[in-house]
Design a protein around this motif. Structure first.
Motif: not given
Length: 720
Positions: A14-18, A4-11, A317-324
């Motif tokens: 691929k992400r770019s700014a929305v 799961l860790r490496f899958k998340a890093l792989e994804e 959520e729209r940016h595939d981010l999580k705010v803490l």
């Protein structure tokens, strides 16, 4: 987990700014378009109706049924024109989050959309599952939400949100807003009374708040790869990366593209809601940021802060981010605060905490300045209680956050002014209205700009024309600490006015009476003033000599709410009854228990079911390698040494988990909430959390990176 860790890093790779489409028009053209503020009321309501609404907002007058019906019709039309289909009473229960129950405008029996004034003013949500601290039985579901006209109605998504208070069937407060509104009323009355020593035209004083919100932003995929973040809001394990915040290169640095677009997105939405966000920047820790609004009336600002948090979470959520917002999501890095900048403003537009070029106005400034410091001195334990939470216990005193010792910083120049007034100063009254102070107070205008330095280690600091309450945690509701601050200042100002009036009745000239009381207050509250390093060990020793409380844990801090002194204070100003105070302490203690209990369970699960199996598997691999090297006659001492170190930490970890599990079973037998909270604090958190974490974080260094199950700090924190 490692997969799961490496899958998340792989994804992540691929992400770019929305891309965010910024409005072409200036902000002024869309600011507040989703807020039914006074300006919109004035445009849509009949003049007499608008006058009654304004009177309710400014003077607390009740709104009659006809007025409510007119407002409801106008706000429904406005909302439906924007595509809104439902409405809700938006309230802030003692869960720490906001709550809402959506109802449709459409009335199937009438065959049309409508909103009655009665539904605007009051609603009856099912209140059975909201915390109440024993005020009511859980099988009794009735509770009421009542419209707060002083905070604007707004549109969130396709829902019309009506800010409300939340009370029980028997009228006890079950939320954060109701006590704040009562505290605001108390400080208004007391401040107005004192202001009239200086200006008879003052009829109202408004408490003002600017709330700086710190937060972390991480990739959503990495967030979901960390069960501890998902379940508790913070990382329970994680070795510090080689590079953390020691270079200070993130502070005020260039904002990462993904985060910048996220900021633009939530800021646009916030501005449409009438939230006056103004400032954005990187904070000290990697992936830590800050958003700050302009000042507003304290109740409105508090509502806007909770709304902003909700908005930031949804937009992320729209940016595939999580705010803490957790106060300490990452160990050994700066925590997350919510700096509450507070002042008092008259209806004549005067900031009562702003020094002036006028001797009379400077005496007014000193009056409110000294009384605020005196209030902090008299009720330091209550201020500490108002910031207490499981999350903030990790933050207070760590890195950037102020210590748990409440003190007030005022700067060298104002310290000199107070010292002069205390020791040598005297006041002479000249003919007419002028007053000359032989202590340099009339020279304060020469240092109006930045008349104090900044002290980041101070929990309560004067910053030129306001006090900055820095001890409030990042995930807190501002209404809690602001209710406390306003009621203690109200109490202090009331006592001050009583003493001054008594002196005047005794024949003393008004201004001399004011200065005499201030001089005594300066002496009595001197212990709370501290200009040095709040992080230092020397300050802990010095604070103890001064008799200042150093309450490091939430279970201990919360007891201040139910002291005889606090019960009398809150009761006198009709903010909270004794029953409500005891209920709140029970709720807050239970919340603390639940959070520590969840953390201990998550910690045990991760260690027992993910860390230990991974380490044992890796250790077996090392043992085989060591045996192979030995059979070949090759030196295997380095591998053997590593195995021994792993075994040591693994053994310690297993023992600690077993002991913590057994201890939790014993603690759960305790029925009293306060005693149970203390047992969870000292018998579990203080005793086992660091021991377990230390073992796991050490094992992270020894286990092969490819095998380690948890996403590491270096992967979580450097988002670009």
């Amino acid at each position: 987990m490692a997969h799961l860790r490496f899958k998340a890093l792989e994804e992540l790779s691929k992400r770019s700014a929305v891309k965010v489409e910024e409005p072409a028009e200036p902000i002024s053209s869309y600011f507040g378009v989703n807020s039914f503020d006074l300006e919109k009321m004035k445009r849509t309501l009949a003049p007499d109706t608008f006058k009654r609404v304004k009177d309710a907002i400014e003077n607390g007058k009740k709104i009659d049924v006809d007025t409510a019906d007119a407002i409801a019709a106008a706000v429904k039309t406005w909302a439906m024109d924007k595509g809104v289909t439902h409405y809700t009473h938006w309230f802030q229960p003692l869960t720490g989050s906001t709550a809402e129950k959506h109802d449709s405008f459409f009335d199937a029996f009438a065959g049309l959309e409508r909103l009655k004034g009665e539904a605007l003013i009051r609603q009856e949500p099912d209140a059975s599952s909201f915390p109440n601290g024993g005020i009511r039985s859980t099988f009794e579901a009735r509770g009421y939400t009542a419209w707060d006209p002083s905070s604007p109605i707004f549109i969130f998504g396709n829902t019309l949100c009506i800010p409300t208070v939340f009370v029980s069937y028997t009228s006890e407060s079950l939320d954060y807003k109701a006590p704040l509104l009562k505290a605001i009323e108390a400080v208004d009355k007391a401040s107005t009374r004192v202001c009239r020593y200086f200006d008879r035209n003052v009829n109202h004083v408004t408490a003002s708040l600017g709330c700086e919100q710190e937060y972390f932003v991480i990739d959503k995929g990495l967030y979901y790869s960390r069960p501890d973040l998902v379940m508790s809001g913070r990382t329970l394990f994680g070795h510090a990366p080689a590079r953390g915040q020691q270079l200070d290169d993130h502070y005020f640095g260039t904002i990462a593209p993904r985060v910048l677009d996220y900021m633009k997105d939530f800021e646009i939405e916030a501005l449409k809601l009438g939230i006056p966000v103004s400032t954005r920047h990187n904070e000290v820790a990697p992936s830590q940021y800050e958003v700050a609004p302009l000042f507003e009336e304290v109740n409105k600002a508090s509502d806007h802060n909770k709304l902003l948090q909700d908005l930031m979470d949804k937009v992320a959520e729209r940016h595939d981010l999580k705010v803490l917002f957790h106060e300490k999501p990452f160990a050994n890095l700066n925590g997350t605060g919510k700096h509450n900048n507070w002042s008092l403003i008259t209806d004549q537009g005067v900031n009562l905490l702003q020094p002036s070029s006028s001797a009379r106005e400077n005496l007014q400034f000193l009056t409110f300045f000294v009384n605020t410091i005196k209030a902090v001195h008299e009720h330091a334990d209550l201020l500490r209680a108002s910031t207490a939470s499981a999350g903030n216990d990790h933050r207070l005193g760590a890195n950037e956050a102020p210590p748990a010792i409440i003190s007030a910083f005022i700067g060298q120049q104002l310290t000199a002014v107070l010292d002069e007034l205390e020791n040598n100063g005297n006041v002479e009254v000249e003919k007419g209205d002028n007053m000359y102070m032989k202590l340099g107070i009339d020279k304060i205008p020469e240092i109006l700009l930045d008349n104090t330095d900044r002290n980041r280690t101070s929990p309560f600091a004067f910053t030129g024309n306001k006090f900055e309450y820095r001890a409030v945690g990042g995930d807190a509701n501002c209404a809690g600490p602001m209710a406390v601050l306003n009621v203690i200042v109200a109490e202090q100002l009331q006592q001050f006015a009583d003493e001054v009036d008594a002196a005047i009745e005794g024949g003393k000239e008004k201004r001399l009476a004011i200065v005499d009381v201030l001089r005594r207050y300066i002496k009595e509250s001197k212990a709370i003033r501290f200009e040095g390093d709040g992080y230092s060990d020397e300050w802990v020793v010095e604070a103890e000599k001064r008799g200042l409380p150093n309450i490091k844990t939430t279970p201990e801090a919360l007891e201040a709410y139910i002291s005889d002194k606090a019960v009398a204070l809150f009761g006198k100003h009709h903010v909270l009854s004794e029953r409500e105070l005891h209920a709140r302490v029970e709720i807050l203690q239970e919340n603390y228990i639940n959070k520590i209990q969840i953390e201990s369970r998550v910690m045990g699960d991760l260690a027992a079911n993910h860390i230990i199996p991974t380490v044992v598997q890796y250790q077996n691999k090392l043992i085989q390698n060591a045996q192979g090297l030995k059979d070949l006659g090759i030196d295997n001492s380095e591998i053997v040494s590593t195995i021994e170190k792993i075994n040591k930490h693994l053994s310690n970890l297993k023992v600690a988990i077993t002991n913590m599990t057994n201890a939790r079973k014993e603690v759960n037998q305790i029925e009293d909430a306060t005693e149970k909270a203390k047992a969870y604090c000292f018998g579990i958190k203080e005793k086992y959390f660091e021991e377990i974490r230390y073992a796991v974080d050490k094992l992270e260094l020894y286990v092969d990176n490819e095998d380690w199950p948890l996403t590491k700090y270096r992967e979580l924190l450097f988002l670009r």
